[in-house]
Design an enzyme around this catalytic site. Structure first.
Site, PDB file in Angstrom:
ATOM      1  N   ASP A 183       0.869  -1.185   0.000  1.00 21.40           N
ATOM      2  CA  ASP A 183       0.000   0.000   0.000  1.00 21.40           C
ATOM      3  C   ASP A 183       0.903   1.231   0.000  1.00 21.40           C
ATOM      4  O   ASP A 183       1.234   1.790   1.044  1.00 21.40           O
ATOM      5  CB  ASP A 183      -0.910  -0.017   1.225  1.00 21.40           C
ATOM      6  CG  ASP A 183      -2.052   0.976   1.097  1.00 21.40           C
ATOM      7  OD1 ASP A 183      -2.077   1.735   0.110  1.00 21.40           O
ATOM      8  OD2 ASP A 183      -2.926   0.997   1.988  1.00 21.40           O
ATOM      9  N   VAL A 184       1.307   1.632  -1.204  1.00 21.90           N
ATOM     10  CA  VAL A 184       2.284   2.721  -1.343  1.00 21.90           C
ATOM     11  C   VAL A 184       1.679   3.974  -1.971  1.00 21.90           C
ATOM     12  O   VAL A 184       2.265   5.046  -1.905  1.00 21.90           O
ATOM     13  CB  VAL A 184       3.509   2.259  -2.154  1.00 21.90           C
ATOM     14  CG1 VAL A 184       4.191   1.080  -1.453  1.00 21.90           C
ATOM     15  CG2 VAL A 184       3.141   1.883  -3.584  1.00 21.90           C
ATOM     16  N   LYS A 185       0.539   3.825  -2.634  1.00 21.24           N
ATOM     17  CA  LYS A 185      -0.202   4.947  -3.236  1.00 21.24           C
ATOM     18  C   LYS A 185       0.709   5.882  -4.025  1.00 21.24           C
ATOM     19  O   LYS A 185       0.618   7.107  -3.912  1.00 21.24           O
ATOM     20  CB  LYS A 185      -0.974   5.724  -2.167  1.00 21.24           C
ATOM     21  CG  LYS A 185      -2.074   4.909  -1.487  1.00 21.24           C
ATOM     22  CD  LYS A 185      -2.881   5.761  -0.515  1.00 21.24           C
ATOM     23  CE  LYS A 185      -4.010   4.960   0.107  1.00 21.24           C
ATOM     24  NZ  LYS A 185      -3.513   3.947   1.064  1.00 21.24           N
ATOM     25  N   ARG A 186       1.553   5.313  -4.865  1.00 19.21           N
ATOM     26  CA  ARG A 186       2.450   6.117  -5.676  1.00 19.21           C
ATOM     27  C   ARG A 186       1.719   6.655  -6.904  1.00 19.21           C
ATOM     28  O   ARG A 186       0.786   6.037  -7.412  1.00 19.21           O
ATOM     29  CB  ARG A 186       3.665   5.293  -6.110  1.00 19.21           C
ATOM     30  CG  ARG A 186       4.541   4.808  -4.964  1.00 19.21           C
ATOM     31  CD  ARG A 186       5.154   5.977  -4.209  1.00 19.21           C
ATOM     32  NE  ARG A 186       6.196   5.538  -3.299  1.00 19.21           N
ATOM     33  CZ  ARG A 186       6.099   5.540  -1.971  1.00 19.21           C
ATOM     34  NH1 ARG A 186       4.999   5.958  -1.413  1.00 19.21           N
ATOM     35  NH2 ARG A 186       7.104   5.143  -1.219  1.00 19.21           N
ATOM     36  N   THR A 242      -0.637  -0.221  -4.655  1.00 11.84           N
ATOM     37  CA  THR A 242      -1.707   0.745  -4.887  1.00 11.84           C
ATOM     38  C   THR A 242      -1.139   1.958  -5.602  1.00 11.84           C
ATOM     39  O   THR A 242      -0.006   2.377  -5.361  1.00 11.84           O
ATOM     40  CB  THR A 242      -2.370   1.166  -3.568  1.00 11.84           C
ATOM     41  OG1 THR A 242      -1.372   1.663  -2.660  1.00 11.84           O
ATOM     42  CG2 THR A 242      -3.097  -0.001  -2.930  1.00 11.84           C
TER      43      THR A 242
END
Length: 328
Positions: free
Chosen positions: A107-110, A144
Site C-alpha cells: 500500500d504505497v499509493k504512488r 496501490t
C-alpha cells in the site's frame, strides 16, 4: 508458463475461502508493551528499537493468520515514520510474508509521471539493471497507485506489470470521509444529440469516481489475466452504493475494498462489490485485525496473546463475509 498475479490471487482466495487481505499497518500504540520493552532493552528507545518492535509484532501476527488468508497489505507510511530502520522492516516483512505463502499488496499509493513513475514501479514491482546484475527492490506482488496525474502516471506501472506478471490497484473511490470533496464532484461531458438538461444538470453529468472507474477498466483491458485484469481498483466499503455502480462499470476489475471493521464497513455492505461468480473483490481490515486484542470482543486474549486475538478476528471476518454472500 508464468501465472499472472491476479490469477494467483484468485487461486489463493478460492483455496482459503477468504476474500480477505489483512493490513499490516503497525503503530506503536498497537504493539503490546512486552514487545516494546524487549526491543528497547536491546536497541534503546530509538528508531531501531521501534522498528524491531514492529518486526516482532508483524512476525507473530503473520505466523498466526497465514493459513487463513491469501494476502497481506503493509502500508508503507507506517514503516517510513521510523526512517531507514522502518523501511528495512517493511522489506523484511514483505520477504517473510512471501516465505509464509502470502501474496503482498504494497500500500504505497504512488503516482507521478515519466521516469519518476517508472522508478516507483520498478522499485516496488520490478527491478533495476546494475552492471551485469538484475536486482529487485521491495518486490511486492501488487501495489496501490494514485491516478490523479492521469495515464502518464499509471502506464509505467502497467508496463512493469506486463513484464513481471504482477498487478496494481488504482484508487477510485476511497473509504475516508472527505473523499467526496474531489471524487464525488460531478463532471460535465459534451451533450449528445437528443440529451437535455434537467434542473440545470446535464444528463451526462457523472461523478468523477465513475470517470476514473471507466479509465481503470480501459487500462485493465491491456493487462488481463484469465478472467480478471491485473489492473484493479480501490473502492471503500463505507460507500456501498458507489460500489454497486462501479462493479457494473468494471466487470473484469478486481476491487480492493478497504474500510471493513474499524471504519464501519460490515459484510452486508460488501455484497455488491462481488460478481455473481463470488469473485471480483478482496476486503481489507487493518487495525480491526492487528489490534483486535484492544477490542472488548477479544479482550479475553489479553496483550500477551494478541496474535491469537488477531486470528479470532480473521475467523469472525471470514464468517461475516461468507454469510453475507450466501444471503444475497
Amino acid at each position: 508458463m508464468v501465472i499472472k498475479m491476479i490469477d494467483k490471487l484468485i487461486q489463493k482466495i478460492e483455496r482459503t475461502n477468504a476474500p480477505i487481505v489483512v493490513g499490516l499497518d503497525p503503530m506503536l500504540k498497537y504493539i503490546p508493551e512486552h514487545l516494546k520493552k524487549k526491543a528497547y532493552a536491546e536497541y534503546g528507545e530509538t528508531l531501531k528499537g521501534a522498528a524491531e518492535a514492529v518486526w516482532s509484532f508483524n512476525k507473530e501476527i503473520v505466523d498466526h493468520i497465514c493459513d487463513l488468508i491469501p494476502a497481506v497489505k503493509p502500508q508503507i507510511a507506517m514503516y517510513e515514520q521510523f526512517g531507514m530502520e522502518g523501511l528495512l522492516v517493511f522489506q523484511r516483512t514483505v520477504e517473510y510474508c512471501k516465505e509464509k505463502g502470502l501474496l503482498v499488496i504494497g500500500d504505497v499509493k504512488r503516482g507521478d509521471i515519466g521516469s519518476t513513475s517508472e522508478a516507483y514501479a520498478v522499485g516496488h514491482l520490478g527491478g533495476v539493471q546494475i552492471g551485469s546484475q538484475f536486482c529487485r527492490g521491495f518486490d511486492e506482488d501488487f501495489v496501490t497507485v494514485n491516478p490523479y496525474l492521469g495515464s502518464d502516471g499509471v502506464k509505467p506501472f502497467i508496463k512493469v506489470c506486463q513484464e513481471e506478471k504482477k498487478g496494481i490497484f488504482v484508487l477510485v473511490k476511497t473509504s475516508n470521509p472527505s473523499s467526496g470533496e474531489f471524487q464525488d464532484r460531478m463532471v460535465r461531458g459534451s451533450l449528445e444529440a437528443g440529451t437535455e438538461s434537467v434542473n440545470g444538470t446535464c444528463a451526462c453529468d457523472r461523478p468523477l469516481y465513475e470517470i476514473v472507474g471507466e479509465k481503470v477498466a480501459e487500462w485493465g483491458a491491456e493487462c488481463m489475466g484469465s478472467s480478471y485484469s491485473n489492473v484493479g481498483a480501490v473502492v471503500g466499503a463505507t460507500y456501498p452504493e458507489q460500489g454497486r455502480a462501479l462493479r457494473k462499470l468494471m466487470p473484469k476489475t478486481f476491487i480492493l475494498v478497504p474500510g471493513y471493521g474499524a471504519q464501519g464497513g460490515k459484510g452486508a455492505d460488501l455484497v455488491h462489490f462481488f460478481n455473481e461468480d463470488g469473485l471480483g473483490a478482496i476486503v481489507n481490515s487493518s487495525r480491526g485485525i492487528i489490534a483486535a486484542y484492544k477490542q472488548e470482543e477479544y479482550a479475553k486474549y489479553g496483550e500477551e496473546h494478541f496474535a491469537q486475538a488477531a486470528r479470532a478476528a480473521v475467523l469472525a471476518m471470514k464468517e461475516d463475509i461468507a454469510g453475507a454472500l450466501e444471503r444475497r
